[in-house]
Design a protein around this motif. Sequence first.
Motif, mmCIF file in Angstrom:
data_model
loop_
_atom_site.group_PDB
_atom_site.id
_atom_site.type_symbol
_atom_site.label_atom_id
_atom_site.label_comp_id
_atom_site.label_asym_id
_atom_site.label_seq_id
_atom_site.Cartn_x
_atom_site.Cartn_y
_atom_site.Cartn_z
ATOM 1 N N LEU A 1 42.313 55.987 87.318
ATOM 2 C CA LEU A 1 41.334 55.815 88.392
ATOM 3 C C LEU A 1 40.097 56.591 87.994
ATOM 4 O O LEU A 1 40.176 57.775 87.664
ATOM 5 C CB LEU A 1 41.884 56.353 89.721
ATOM 6 N N ASP A 2 38.963 55.922 88.025
ATOM 7 C CA ASP A 2 37.679 56.576 87.750
ATOM 8 C C ASP A 2 37.071 56.955 89.095
ATOM 9 O O ASP A 2 37.115 56.167 90.036
ATOM 10 C CB ASP A 2 36.755 55.582 87.034
ATOM 11 N N THR A 3 36.553 58.160 89.220
ATOM 12 C CA THR A 3 35.916 58.553 90.486
ATOM 13 C C THR A 3 34.454 58.908 90.236
ATOM 14 O O THR A 3 34.077 59.249 89.118
ATOM 15 C CB THR A 3 36.603 59.779 91.124
ATOM 16 N N ILE B 1 25.314 55.658 87.431
ATOM 17 C CA ILE B 1 26.092 56.485 88.361
ATOM 18 C C ILE B 1 27.219 55.668 88.972
ATOM 19 O O ILE B 1 27.010 54.564 89.469
ATOM 20 C CB ILE B 1 25.164 57.070 89.456
ATOM 21 N N THR B 2 28.426 56.205 88.898
ATOM 22 C CA THR B 2 29.573 55.536 89.502
ATOM 23 C C THR B 2 29.539 55.740 91.009
ATOM 24 O O THR B 2 29.317 56.842 91.480
ATOM 25 C CB THR B 2 30.885 56.110 88.925
ATOM 26 N N GLN B 3 29.744 54.634 91.744
ATOM 27 C CA GLN B 3 29.663 54.735 93.202
ATOM 28 C C GLN B 3 30.934 54.275 93.900
ATOM 29 O O GLN B 3 30.947 54.043 95.104
ATOM 30 C CB GLN B 3 28.490 53.904 93.718
ATOM 31 N N LYS C 1 32.812 60.796 82.593
ATOM 32 C CA LYS C 1 34.088 60.236 83.059
ATOM 33 C C LYS C 1 34.208 58.745 82.741
ATOM 34 O O LYS C 1 35.205 58.291 82.179
ATOM 35 C CB LYS C 1 34.221 60.440 84.588
ATOM 36 N N THR C 2 33.178 57.976 83.125
ATOM 37 C CA THR C 2 33.244 56.531 82.920
ATOM 38 C C THR C 2 33.180 56.194 81.427
ATOM 39 O O THR C 2 33.876 55.294 80.951
ATOM 40 C CB THR C 2 32.124 55.821 83.704
ATOM 41 N N THR C 3 32.374 56.954 80.687
ATOM 42 C CA THR C 3 32.302 56.740 79.237
ATOM 43 C C THR C 3 33.666 56.979 78.594
ATOM 44 O O THR C 3 34.101 56.227 77.716
ATOM 45 C CB THR C 3 31.258 57.687 78.599
ATOM 46 N N GLY D 1 26.819 48.867 82.873
ATOM 47 C CA GLY D 1 26.540 47.983 83.998
ATOM 48 C C GLY D 1 26.306 48.717 85.311
ATOM 49 O O GLY D 1 26.004 48.093 86.323
ATOM 50 N N GLU D 2 26.428 50.031 85.313
ATOM 51 C CA GLU D 2 26.297 50.772 86.565
ATOM 52 C C GLU D 2 24.842 51.044 86.923
ATOM 53 O O GLU D 2 24.037 51.367 86.057
ATOM 54 C CB GLU D 2 27.051 52.106 86.478
ATOM 55 N N ALA D 3 24.534 50.943 88.209
ATOM 56 C CA ALA D 3 23.166 51.212 88.662
ATOM 57 C C ALA D 3 22.824 52.673 88.417
ATOM 58 O O ALA D 3 23.484 53.568 88.920
ATOM 59 C CB ALA D 3 23.036 50.880 90.148
HETATM 60 MG MG MG Z 1 31.057 57.418 86.172
#
Ligand code: MG
Length: 370
Positions: free
Chosen positions: A132-134, A113-115, A93-95, A108-110
């Motif tokens: 919106l990214d979830t 994983i998106t939090q 999703k974030t990619t 940059g995410e820990a």
């Molecule tokens: Mg993500």
Amino acid sequence: TGSLTVGELAGKLHKEPSEIIKKLFMLGVMATINQDLDKDSIELIAGEYGVEVEEVIVFDVTEFEGYATEDQEDQLQIRPPVVTIMGHVDHGKTTLLDSIRNTKVTAGEAGGITQHIGAYQVVVNNKKITFLDTPGHAAFTTMRARGAQVTDITILVVAADDGVMPQTVEAISHAKAAEVPIIVAVNKMDKESANPDRVMQELTEYGLVSEAWGGDTIFVPLSALSGDGIDELLEMILLVSEVEEWKANPNRAATGTVIEAQLDKGRGSVATLLVQNGTLRVGDSIVVGNTFGRVRAMVNDLGRRVKEVGPSTPVEITGLSDVPQAGDQFMVFTDEKKARQVGEARASKQLDEQRKEGAKLSLDDLFEQI
Ligand code: MG
Ligand code: GTP
């Protein structure tokens, strides 16, 4: 009636309650600290201190909810679609959003994983789209539910090498509960193990049948990593938007929803809002959930300061007296005093409810001990 108690009036006048009680006694009124005072007594006491009572506040908390008046058809203008990306953890999703925005948030995410919910706006063919990214991780159900509630379209990302997984199913049910159209992005098509037919097959079980198979769900095979298929996805989003014609009235006081909020050491309460109707401006008096304030500064998704934002725009604001909750509704009031009244009324209503709940709890605890 919305009167004040002796104690409350004392607070407003910055006097000791005992002093107010004494004054009342001199005026022939016997009162205790928790006693409600009528309008005349309030005016009388205030007058004693040279304070003019502008208005005795008779305030109904439900006014906040009822404030969102219907817009007339001729006031409405096309607004950007709000598109929420959902799907199982690590399905890309974030990619996908990074690829659309040409950024590298994922890196940059820990732990990759998106939090939280990320909110962004992009321009495609001169048309804005709000994304919106979830998070896909199992722990973040409420964030997914919230995302589904404020969105116009759900992009369901399913990795072609992994297929339908638990949070894929969960995302489908959120989107269905919110009655939001779903576009399926079959991701990771660059992988050798990619099996898009399996994804299509598995999704038929949940009522998502591709157009190729006689259904009406749009499926877009793509690779978030290579970028293949992303233009097609964006085209589909614009196509659905053209059909649906989502509209809002930019010429009214802003309303919308809190995407996320936290306390920042330097800036105080910081809240990311999604403006859903109207235009939000710096200086606006705003009630957000059970808190309120004046919009001190606004920063858009590119980190730039902005003075005003219209419908479907995510924006970070400072200036609230407290930290609201994600999912809270917000509303601008043309009158600062009104905003304060509504904010305080809502805060005290919340306190009351918490007290009641606390009372209930302790009673239950008591029974448990017996
Ligand atoms: Mg993500
Ligand atoms: P959560 O937010 O934690 O739910 O994950 P996510 O869905 O945002 O996944 P993310 O974008 O963080 O990607 C997870 C992993 O899959 C990363 O290592 C990405 O590089 C990889 N990935 C994403 N899209 C693709 C793709 O199209 N092809 C390949 N080969 N890998 C991909």
